[in-house]
Motif scaffolding. Structure first.
Motif, PDB file in Angstrom:
ATOM      1  N   THR A  48       0.839  -1.198   0.000  1.00  0.00           N
ATOM      2  CA  THR A  48       0.000   0.000   0.000  1.00  0.00           C
ATOM      3  C   THR A  48       0.876   1.251   0.000  1.00  0.00           C
ATOM      4  OG1 THR A  48      -1.850  -1.078   1.097  1.00  0.00           O
ATOM      5  CG2 THR A  48      -1.748   1.312   1.277  1.00  0.00           C
ATOM      6  N   ASN A  49       1.892   1.274   0.858  1.00  0.00           N
ATOM      7  CA  ASN A  49       2.812   2.422   0.908  1.00  0.00           C
ATOM      8  C   ASN A  49       3.552   2.612  -0.404  1.00  0.00           C
ATOM      9  OD1 ASN A  49       2.072   3.086   3.523  1.00  0.00           O
ATOM     10  ND2 ASN A  49       3.712   1.891   4.448  1.00  0.00           N
ATOM     11  N   ILE A  50       3.972   1.524  -1.024  1.00  0.00           N
ATOM     12  CA  ILE A  50       4.649   1.609  -2.330  1.00  0.00           C
ATOM     13  C   ILE A  50       3.697   2.229  -3.351  1.00  0.00           C
ATOM     14  CG2 ILE A  50       5.486   0.202  -4.266  1.00  0.00           C
ATOM     15  CD1 ILE A  50       6.753  -1.656  -2.102  1.00  0.00           C
ATOM     16  N   CYS A  51       2.450   1.764  -3.372  1.00  0.00           N
ATOM     17  CA  CYS A  51       1.468   2.295  -4.329  1.00  0.00           C
ATOM     18  C   CYS A  51       1.210   3.781  -4.099  1.00  0.00           C
ATOM     19  CB  CYS A  51       0.152   1.534  -4.212  1.00  0.00           C
ATOM     20  SG  CYS A  51       0.267  -0.143  -4.852  1.00  0.00           S
ATOM     21  N   LEU A  52       1.121   4.191  -2.854  1.00  0.00           N
ATOM     22  CA  LEU A  52       0.895   5.607  -2.559  1.00  0.00           C
ATOM     23  C   LEU A  52       2.092   6.450  -2.987  1.00  0.00           C
ATOM     24  CD1 LEU A  52      -0.862   5.288   0.912  1.00  0.00           C
ATOM     25  CD2 LEU A  52      -1.917   5.803  -1.307  1.00  0.00           C
ATOM     26  N   GLU A  53       3.297   5.906  -2.808  1.00  0.00           N
ATOM     27  CA  GLU A  53       4.510   6.631  -3.183  1.00  0.00           C
ATOM     28  C   GLU A  53       4.607   6.856  -4.694  1.00  0.00           C
ATOM     29  OE1 GLU A  53       9.324   6.184  -2.569  1.00  0.00           O
ATOM     30  OE2 GLU A  53       8.001   5.263  -1.099  1.00  0.00           O
ATOM     31  N   VAL A  54       4.076   5.928  -5.481  1.00  0.00           N
ATOM     32  CA  VAL A  54       4.199   6.045  -6.945  1.00  0.00           C
ATOM     33  C   VAL A  54       2.878   6.458  -7.613  1.00  0.00           C
ATOM     34  CG1 VAL A  54       6.142   4.430  -7.077  1.00  0.00           C
ATOM     35  CG2 VAL A  54       3.788   3.573  -7.342  1.00  0.00           C
ATOM     36  N   LYS A  55       1.914   6.942  -6.842  1.00  0.00           N
ATOM     37  CA  LYS A  55       0.605   7.309  -7.388  1.00  0.00           C
ATOM     38  C   LYS A  55       0.725   8.277  -8.563  1.00  0.00           C
ATOM     39  CE  LYS A  55      -3.853   9.388  -6.417  1.00  0.00           C
ATOM     40  NZ  LYS A  55      -4.619  10.287  -5.597  1.00  0.00           N
ATOM     41  N   GLU A  60       0.241   9.488 -14.298  1.00  0.00           N
ATOM     42  CA  GLU A  60       0.860  10.009 -15.524  1.00  0.00           C
ATOM     43  C   GLU A  60       0.823   8.972 -16.644  1.00  0.00           C
ATOM     44  OE1 GLU A  60       5.296  11.268 -17.015  1.00  0.00           O
ATOM     45  OE2 GLU A  60       4.732  11.841 -14.977  1.00  0.00           O
ATOM     46  N   LYS A  61       1.191   7.730 -16.322  1.00  0.00           N
ATOM     47  CA  LYS A  61       1.215   6.680 -17.340  1.00  0.00           C
ATOM     48  C   LYS A  61      -0.194   6.305 -17.791  1.00  0.00           C
ATOM     49  CE  LYS A  61       5.686   4.647 -16.222  1.00  0.00           C
ATOM     50  NZ  LYS A  61       6.363   5.154 -17.369  1.00  0.00           N
ATOM     51  N   ALA A  62      -1.185   6.428 -16.904  1.00  0.00           N
ATOM     52  CA  ALA A  62      -2.572   6.112 -17.254  1.00  0.00           C
ATOM     53  C   ALA A  62      -3.258   7.282 -17.948  1.00  0.00           C
ATOM     54  CB  ALA A  62      -3.354   5.726 -16.009  1.00  0.00           C
ATOM     55  N   GLY A  63      -2.668   8.461 -17.839  1.00  0.00           N
ATOM     56  CA  GLY A  63      -3.263   9.651 -18.438  1.00  0.00           C
ATOM     57  C   GLY A  63      -4.534  10.090 -17.729  1.00  0.00           C
ATOM     58  N   ALA A  64      -4.557   9.917 -16.397  1.00  0.00           N
ATOM     59  CA  ALA A  64      -5.752  10.254 -15.627  1.00  0.00           C
ATOM     60  C   ALA A  64      -5.346  10.671 -14.217  1.00  0.00           C
ATOM     61  CB  ALA A  64      -6.687   9.051 -15.552  1.00  0.00           C
ATOM     62  N   ASN A  65      -6.214  11.464 -13.581  1.00  0.00           N
ATOM     63  CA  ASN A  65      -6.055  11.795 -12.169  1.00  0.00           C
ATOM     64  C   ASN A  65      -7.125  11.027 -11.400  1.00  0.00           C
ATOM     65  OD1 ASN A  65      -3.906  13.654 -12.374  1.00  0.00           O
ATOM     66  ND2 ASN A  65      -5.334  15.188 -13.124  1.00  0.00           N
ATOM     67  N   PHE A  66      -6.714  10.249 -10.420  1.00  0.00           N
ATOM     68  CA  PHE A  66      -7.631   9.393  -9.682  1.00  0.00           C
ATOM     69  C   PHE A  66      -8.021  10.023  -8.352  1.00  0.00           C
ATOM     70  CE2 PHE A  66      -4.874   6.283 -12.059  1.00  0.00           C
ATOM     71  CZ  PHE A  66      -5.813   6.014 -13.063  1.00  0.00           C
ATOM     72  N   GLU A  67      -9.311  10.374  -8.204  1.00  0.00           N
ATOM     73  CA  GLU A  67      -9.803  10.883  -6.923  1.00  0.00           C
ATOM     74  C   GLU A  67      -9.855   9.757  -5.904  1.00  0.00           C
ATOM     75  OE1 GLU A  67     -13.310  13.314  -7.030  1.00  0.00           O
ATOM     76  OE2 GLU A  67     -12.736  14.145  -8.973  1.00  0.00           O
ATOM     77  N   VAL A  68     -10.249   8.580  -6.365  1.00  0.00           N
ATOM     78  CA  VAL A  68     -10.253   7.374  -5.527  1.00  0.00           C
ATOM     79  C   VAL A  68      -9.022   6.566  -5.933  1.00  0.00           C
ATOM     80  CG1 VAL A  68     -11.511   5.268  -4.955  1.00  0.00           C
ATOM     81  CG2 VAL A  68     -12.769   7.377  -5.477  1.00  0.00           C
ATOM     82  N   TYR A  69      -8.277   6.065  -4.942  1.00  0.00           N
ATOM     83  CA  TYR A  69      -7.043   5.332  -5.232  1.00  0.00           C
ATOM     84  C   TYR A  69      -6.800   4.379  -4.063  1.00  0.00           C
ATOM     85  CZ  TYR A  69      -2.100   4.669  -6.593  1.00  0.00           C
ATOM     86  OH  TYR A  69      -0.891   4.162  -6.983  1.00  0.00           O
ATOM     87  N   ILE A  70      -7.294   3.140  -4.196  1.00  0.00           N
ATOM     88  CA  ILE A  70      -7.225   2.172  -3.100  1.00  0.00           C
ATOM     89  C   ILE A  70      -6.570   0.885  -3.600  1.00  0.00           C
ATOM     90  CG2 ILE A  70      -8.569   0.858  -1.417  1.00  0.00           C
ATOM     91  CD1 ILE A  70     -10.831   2.969  -1.876  1.00  0.00           C
ATOM     92  N   VAL A 112       7.787   2.715 -11.840  1.00  0.00           N
ATOM     93  CA  VAL A 112       6.572   2.214 -12.479  1.00  0.00           C
ATOM     94  C   VAL A 112       6.924   2.002 -13.940  1.00  0.00           C
ATOM     95  CG1 VAL A 112       4.172   2.708 -13.092  1.00  0.00           C
ATOM     96  CG2 VAL A 112       5.077   3.457 -10.868  1.00  0.00           C
ATOM     97  N   TYR A 113       6.901   0.755 -14.387  1.00  0.00           N
ATOM     98  CA  TYR A 113       7.310   0.513 -15.764  1.00  0.00           C
ATOM     99  C   TYR A 113       6.192  -0.041 -16.636  1.00  0.00           C
ATOM    100  CZ  TYR A 113       8.347  -4.322 -14.284  1.00  0.00           C
ATOM    101  OH  TYR A 113       8.267  -5.590 -13.783  1.00  0.00           O
ATOM    102  N   GLY A 114       4.979   0.016 -16.138  1.00  0.00           N
ATOM    103  CA  GLY A 114       3.854  -0.374 -16.961  1.00  0.00           C
ATOM    104  C   GLY A 114       2.543  -0.137 -16.248  1.00  0.00           C
ATOM    105  N   VAL A 115       1.516   0.295 -16.999  1.00  0.00           N
ATOM    106  CA  VAL A 115       0.184   0.534 -16.453  1.00  0.00           C
ATOM    107  C   VAL A 115      -0.833   0.044 -17.475  1.00  0.00           C
ATOM    108  CG1 VAL A 115      -1.487   2.337 -15.849  1.00  0.00           C
ATOM    109  CG2 VAL A 115       0.837   2.480 -14.993  1.00  0.00           C
ATOM    110  N   GLN A 116      -1.844  -0.665 -16.999  1.00  0.00           N
ATOM    111  CA  GLN A 116      -2.981  -1.044 -17.835  1.00  0.00           C
ATOM    112  C   GLN A 116      -4.224  -0.402 -17.228  1.00  0.00           C
ATOM    113  OE1 GLN A 116      -2.863  -5.347 -17.810  1.00  0.00           O
ATOM    114  NE2 GLN A 116      -1.572  -5.401 -19.631  1.00  0.00           N
ATOM    115  N   HIS A 117      -4.916   0.410 -18.028  1.00  0.00           N
ATOM    116  CA  HIS A 117      -6.093   1.132 -17.541  1.00  0.00           C
ATOM    117  C   HIS A 117      -7.001   1.414 -18.711  1.00  0.00           C
ATOM    118  CE1 HIS A 117      -8.224   4.935 -16.537  1.00  0.00           C
ATOM    119  NE2 HIS A 117      -8.430   4.303 -15.409  1.00  0.00           N
ATOM    120  N   PRO A 118      -8.295   1.251 -18.617  1.00  0.00           N
ATOM    121  CA  PRO A 118      -9.017   0.779 -17.429  1.00  0.00           C
ATOM    122  C   PRO A 118      -9.083  -0.744 -17.375  1.00  0.00           C
ATOM    123  CG  PRO A 118     -10.587   1.424 -19.113  1.00  0.00           C
ATOM    124  CD  PRO A 118      -9.202   1.681 -19.671  1.00  0.00           C
TER     125      PRO A 118
END
Length: 144
Positions: A48-55, A60-70, A112-118
């Protein structure tokens, strides 16, 4: 000589104990599946801490700003440490992120070397991306 099988971080370990000098025992460990990905499991406080650190990198890689991020779940790979993480970002949407954490002796940097969204919450986590091999082959730090 005794032998035990145990599971550590998704890798099967075989331990055999043999008598050594001065009645001490020597433990020999053999990894049977070193380098495989663990099964998907619920996220831990560390992940969880790792994910918050790289949010911001994930956004940026997803091209979106996430209001919810869990962060919900993850799988890991022990070499260096690589994670594939499922993060809930609202309205049954998730993002899957590949994150590499360098070893502490190499600075412990998170990449972060890859993102798949949505993605949907029901989609399984599957490691992805061409950069996996490139990350595994990072140069060893010069300690001199």
């Amino acid at each position: 000589m005794t032998a035990e099988m145990s599971d550590i971080g998704g890798s099967t370990i075989e331990e055999s104990v043999t008598p050594g000098f001065d009645d001490q025992q020597i433990c020999v460990c053999k990894m049977k599946s070193f380098g495989e990905w663990t099964t998907e499991e619920s996220v831990t406080p560390e992940v969880t801490n790792i994910c918050l650190e790289v949010k911001s990198d994930i956004e940026e890689k997803a091209g979106a700003n996430f209001e919810v991020y869990i962060p919900l779940s993850f799988a890991s790979h022990i070499v260096g440490t690589k994670y594939v993480v499922k993060v809930y970002v609202g309205v049954d949407k998730c993002v899957h992120a590949m994150i590499y954490q360098a070893l502490p002796c190499d600075g412990g940097e998170l990449i972060v070397y890859g993102v798949q969204h949505p993605k949907t919450a029901s989609e399984p986590l599957i490691p992805f991306g061409d950069n996996i091999q490139k990350i595994e082959r990072l140069p060893i730090a010069d300690t001199q």
